[in-house]
Scaffold this active site. Structure first.
Site, mmCIF file in Angstrom:
data_model
loop_
_atom_site.group_PDB
_atom_site.id
_atom_site.type_symbol
_atom_site.label_atom_id
_atom_site.label_comp_id
_atom_site.label_asym_id
_atom_site.label_seq_id
_atom_site.Cartn_x
_atom_site.Cartn_y
_atom_site.Cartn_z
ATOM 1 N N TRP A 1 40.903 40.626 47.759
ATOM 2 C CA TRP A 1 40.026 40.920 46.998
ATOM 3 C C TRP A 1 38.265 40.108 47.702
ATOM 4 C CZ3 TRP A 1 38.064 44.709 43.167
ATOM 5 C CH2 TRP A 1 39.562 45.489 43.321
ATOM 6 N N SER B 1 43.431 38.172 43.785
ATOM 7 C CA SER B 1 43.354 36.611 42.232
ATOM 8 C C SER B 1 44.946 36.799 41.785
ATOM 9 C CB SER B 1 42.004 36.716 41.349
ATOM 10 O OG SER B 1 41.539 36.273 43.079
ATOM 11 N N CYS C 1 37.912 35.392 44.124
ATOM 12 C CA CYS C 1 36.572 35.648 43.824
ATOM 13 C C CYS C 1 36.972 37.061 42.687
ATOM 14 C CB CYS C 1 36.016 36.184 44.932
ATOM 15 S SG CYS C 1 34.445 36.493 44.366
ATOM 16 N N VAL C 2 36.962 36.394 41.430
ATOM 17 C CA VAL C 2 36.862 38.093 40.456
ATOM 18 C C VAL C 2 35.482 38.214 40.083
ATOM 19 C CG1 VAL C 2 38.369 38.912 38.718
ATOM 20 C CG2 VAL C 2 38.981 37.085 39.639
ATOM 21 N N HIS D 1 39.088 44.645 32.398
ATOM 22 C CA HIS D 1 39.826 44.043 33.586
ATOM 23 C C HIS D 1 39.765 42.587 34.005
ATOM 24 C CE1 HIS D 1 42.377 44.199 37.302
ATOM 25 N NE2 HIS D 1 43.689 44.985 36.508
ATOM 26 N N PHE E 1 42.271 25.345 40.513
ATOM 27 C CA PHE E 1 41.519 26.824 40.559
ATOM 28 C C PHE E 1 39.987 26.744 41.171
ATOM 29 C CE2 PHE E 1 40.984 30.538 37.987
ATOM 30 C CZ PHE E 1 39.747 30.655 37.566
ATOM 31 N N ARG F 1 27.647 30.712 45.280
ATOM 32 C CA ARG F 1 28.611 29.373 45.131
ATOM 33 C C ARG F 1 29.663 30.012 46.441
ATOM 34 N NH1 ARG F 1 26.510 31.511 41.366
ATOM 35 N NH2 ARG F 1 25.558 30.081 38.582
HETATM 36 N N1 LIG Z 1 38.804 43.181 40.450
HETATM 37 C C1 LIG Z 1 39.378 42.037 41.242
HETATM 38 C C2 LIG Z 1 40.988 41.832 41.779
HETATM 39 N N2 LIG Z 1 41.609 43.348 40.968
HETATM 40 C C3 LIG Z 1 43.155 42.532 41.871
HETATM 41 C C4 LIG Z 1 44.198 41.764 41.057
HETATM 42 O O1 LIG Z 1 43.738 40.106 41.042
HETATM 43 C C5 LIG Z 1 45.344 41.816 41.134
HETATM 44 O O2 LIG Z 1 45.883 41.692 42.776
HETATM 45 C C6 LIG Z 1 46.135 43.695 40.897
HETATM 46 O O3 LIG Z 1 46.159 43.507 39.408
HETATM 47 C C7 LIG Z 1 47.571 44.028 41.177
HETATM 48 O O4 LIG Z 1 48.277 42.903 40.481
HETATM 49 N N3 LIG Z 1 40.925 41.008 42.353
HETATM 50 C C8 LIG Z 1 40.204 40.048 42.814
HETATM 51 O O5 LIG Z 1 41.078 39.138 43.465
HETATM 52 N N4 LIG Z 1 39.086 39.881 42.564
HETATM 53 C C9 LIG Z 1 38.729 41.413 41.887
HETATM 54 O O6 LIG Z 1 36.874 41.441 41.307
HETATM 55 C C1 LIG Z 2 37.561 42.093 38.073
HETATM 56 C C2 LIG Z 2 38.270 44.046 38.360
HETATM 57 O O1 LIG Z 2 39.795 43.940 38.331
HETATM 58 C C3 LIG Z 2 37.471 44.862 38.078
HETATM 59 O O2 LIG Z 2 36.747 44.922 39.575
HETATM 60 C C4 LIG Z 2 37.381 45.811 38.191
HETATM 61 O O3 LIG Z 2 36.737 47.082 37.716
HETATM 62 P P1 LIG Z 2 36.614 47.700 36.838
HETATM 63 O O4 LIG Z 2 36.846 47.114 35.212
HETATM 64 O O5 LIG Z 2 34.853 48.655 36.719
HETATM 65 O O6 LIG Z 2 37.187 48.731 36.391
#
Ligand SMILES: Nc1c(NC[C@H](O)[C@H](O)[C@H](O)CO)[nH]c(=O)[nH]c1=O
Ligand SMILES: CC(=O)[C@@H](O)COP(=O)(O)O
Length: 158
Positions: free
Chosen positions: A31, A65, A89-90, A97, A122, A136
């Site tokens: 991601w 992640s 990177c989240v 979420h 981490f 970053r």
């Molecule tokens: N939104 C982001 C995600 N979402 C996917 C989750 O990490 C995971 O793969 C899914 O929920 C299935 O288990 N992941 C990231 O690394 N970064 C994001 O911004």
């Molecule tokens: C961190 C996430 O999973 C996020 O990018 C998902 O986006 P949303 O909260 O708008 O569904």
């Protein structure tokens, strides 16, 4: 201290132990690939520049992640892995979420390190937006991947 006050790539090389025989598993989330590839490059180059062998850096990819924790466990349980670096990177979206993933990954990675008694680092950015992420990942605030790699090295020299 915020990243704006301390560059993520600034570190002291004093007291760096010999890591020529240490094996590092680096797990990379797919991601936000532009960011995570930059983080991985930073981590890889930092390991090499501080004495790690290319043959001793094992890269594994995961979809997101959230999957870093299980992959970290799969690698940490191996006798021939000395440290695990988790790269991700989240980015905050519209819903909660983000909060659930960040919390799960932070707690999960911590638990794996405690369970297998070895450094599990981490190296996950949790920015509000893409610009903060890029800042970053080799931008004006340095590279979180550098920080994650030097953290693994210093923990091995504990
Ligand atoms: N939104 C982001 C995600 N979402 C996917 C989750 O990490 C995971 O793969 C899914 O929920 C299935 O288990 N992941 C990231 O690394 N970064 C994001 O911004
Ligand atoms: C961190 C996430 O999973 C996020 O990018 C998902 O986006 P949303 O909260 O708008 O569904």
């Amino acid at each position: 201290m915020a990243s704006s006050q301390k560059n993520l790539s600034d570190y002291s090389s004093k007291n760096i132990s010999n890591i020529s025989d240490k094996r590092f598993a680096v797990i990379v989330s797919e991601w936000n690939e532009e960011v995570t590839e930059a983080l991985y490059s930073g981590a890889y180059e930092t390991l090499i520049s501080n004495g790690a062998s290319r043959d001793n850096i094992i890269r594994k990819n995961v979809p997101g992640s959230f999957e870093l924790t299980l992959a970290a466990q799969w690698m940490a349980q191996k006798d021939d892995v000395d440290a695990v670096i988790c790269i991700g990177c989240v980015i905050q979206g519209e819903t909660k979420h983000f909060d659930f993933i960040c919390s799960a990954v932070a707690h999960g990675i911590t638990e794996v390190g405690l369970k297998y008694n070895k450094p599990v680092i981490f190296g996950v950015l949790t920015p509000n937006n893409q610009k903060q992420a890029l800042d970053r990942a080799g931008g004006k605030h340095g590279n979180k991947g550098d920080e994650a790699a030097i953290t693994a090295i210093k923990m091995l020299g504990f």
